[in-house]
Motif scaffolding. Structure first.
Motif, short mmCIF file in Angstrom:
data_model
loop_
_atom_site.label_atom_id
_atom_site.label_comp_id
_atom_site.label_asym_id
_atom_site.label_seq_id
_atom_site.Cartn_x
_atom_site.Cartn_y
_atom_site.Cartn_z
N LEU A 70 32.74 38.05 33.24
CA LEU A 70 34.17 37.84 33.11
C LEU A 70 34.52 38.29 31.69
CD1 LEU A 70 36.44 35.60 31.93
CD2 LEU A 70 36.87 36.83 34.04
N TYR A 72 37.21 38.70 28.69
CA TYR A 72 38.51 38.19 28.21
C TYR A 72 38.65 38.63 26.75
CZ TYR A 72 42.59 35.20 28.11
OH TYR A 72 43.90 34.75 28.03
N GLY A 73 39.57 39.53 26.49
CA GLY A 73 39.69 40.07 25.13
C GLY A 73 38.39 40.75 24.74
N LYS A 120 42.72 36.44 36.66
CA LYS A 120 43.42 36.28 35.37
C LYS A 120 44.81 36.85 35.50
CE LYS A 120 40.44 39.07 33.39
NZ LYS A 120 39.79 39.96 32.43
N VAL A 125 43.95 31.56 33.82
CA VAL A 125 42.70 31.98 34.47
C VAL A 125 42.42 30.97 35.58
CG1 VAL A 125 40.23 32.40 34.11
CG2 VAL A 125 41.86 32.92 32.27
N LEU A 145 36.97 30.06 26.87
CA LEU A 145 38.22 30.83 26.86
C LEU A 145 39.40 30.09 26.23
CD1 LEU A 145 38.28 32.70 30.30
CD2 LEU A 145 37.12 33.31 28.17
N ALA A 150 43.56 30.92 26.45
CA ALA A 150 43.69 30.90 27.91
C ALA A 150 43.81 29.48 28.44
CB ALA A 150 42.47 31.57 28.54
#
Ligand SMILES: CN(C)C(=N)NCCC[C@H](N)C(=O)O
Length: 254
Positions: A70, A72-73, A120, A125, A145, A150
């Motif tokens: 996963l 994220y950023g 997302k 999320v 996260l 998030a």
């Protein structure tokens, strides 16, 4: 904005991939290879670069690269797949994302989490709590996260394999799903019921374009009536293994 997607070539053992909620049907591995090439070509035609995770020939389901991570950023959370057969798939994804400069974190035992359970949109999320992802996996993801801004929300999942087997999001954030297979549509602030199961699955290519399967022609019309441009690809051989358009890539933006 640069747009890159991770993909992974199908294993020669693809036909042995797991099936859980549907009956097993013979998979044509040669046709699957051609469908995979067309999927990658559709990403390229829409302006995406692709990076191949090295093939995992002994892992039949390894083409479903979405389940191994996963992103994220700048953080790549390496998953801990809920199916033991799939646990060896994560090492290649980790090496590739580390090489691309991502910070790496891991879901640790007793947690399990498959990337296909994570949807997302705009800082929220949603994570499906079903056959592959457990509460510990969701809690670990939240710890990783939430410092990045998030909000992580666990949602029930009983009818299909992964959350993104049930629902995905359009560019405007509308969550689309085939209602008989969605546990609780009221989870999403904006939910659109689509007329076909395979219509639940889109990959956002840009703010006005989605990639989906040719198996959902009526849903394609619904999306076009909303003003979206739709690119449709044949994915029959992956659908026989409970795969869909999202599972075959991990989109990296920015
Ligand atoms: C959103 N979906 C569906 C996914 N991300 N992955 C599909 C994995 C299918 C594989 N045969 C399995 O059972 O693991």
């Amino acid at each position: 904005m640069s747009r890159t997607a991770l993909v992974r070539r199908p294993s020669p053992r693809l036909a042995e991939g797991l099936v859980t909620h549907i009956d097993r049907k013979p998979v044509d591995v040669g046709l699957a290879g051609r469908q995979w090439e067309e999927y990658v070509a559709a990403l390229h035609a829409a302006g995406w670069d692709t990076v191949e995770v090295p093939p995992a020939e002994d892992c039949p389901d390894s083409v479903f690269v979405e389940d191994t991570v996963l992103v994220y950023g700048d953080l790549a959370v390496i998953s801990r797949p809920g199916a033991d057969e799939r646990k060896p798939e994560t090492a290649g994804t980790e090496r590739t994302l580390s090489g691309l400069g991502y910070r790496i974190a891991h879901i640790e035992a007793p947690g399990t989490l498959d990337g296909g359970d994570v949807l997302k949109h705009d800082g929220t999320v949603w994570v499906g709590l079903g056959g592959r992802t457990n509460r510990s996996g969701v809690d670990q993801l939240a710890v990783l996260l939430e410092p990045l801004g998030a909000t992580v929300i666990g949602v029930p999942l009983t009818k299909v394999l992964h959350l993104k087997s049930a629902v995905t999001a359009l560019p405007d954030g509308t969550v689309v799903g085939y209602e008989p297979l969605v546990d609780d549509p009221s989870v999403w602030p904006s939910f659109l019921a689509v007329p076909e199961e395979e219509g639940s699955h889109v990959v956002i290519l840009d703010e006005s374009t989605v990639l989906m399967s040719t198996s959902a022609p009526r849903t394609k019309e619904v999306f076009e009536e909303r003003g979206l441009r739709v690119v449709a690809v044949d994915l029959t051989e992956f659908e026989k293994l409970e795969g869909c358009v999202t599972c075959l890539s991990v989109r990296l933006r920015g």
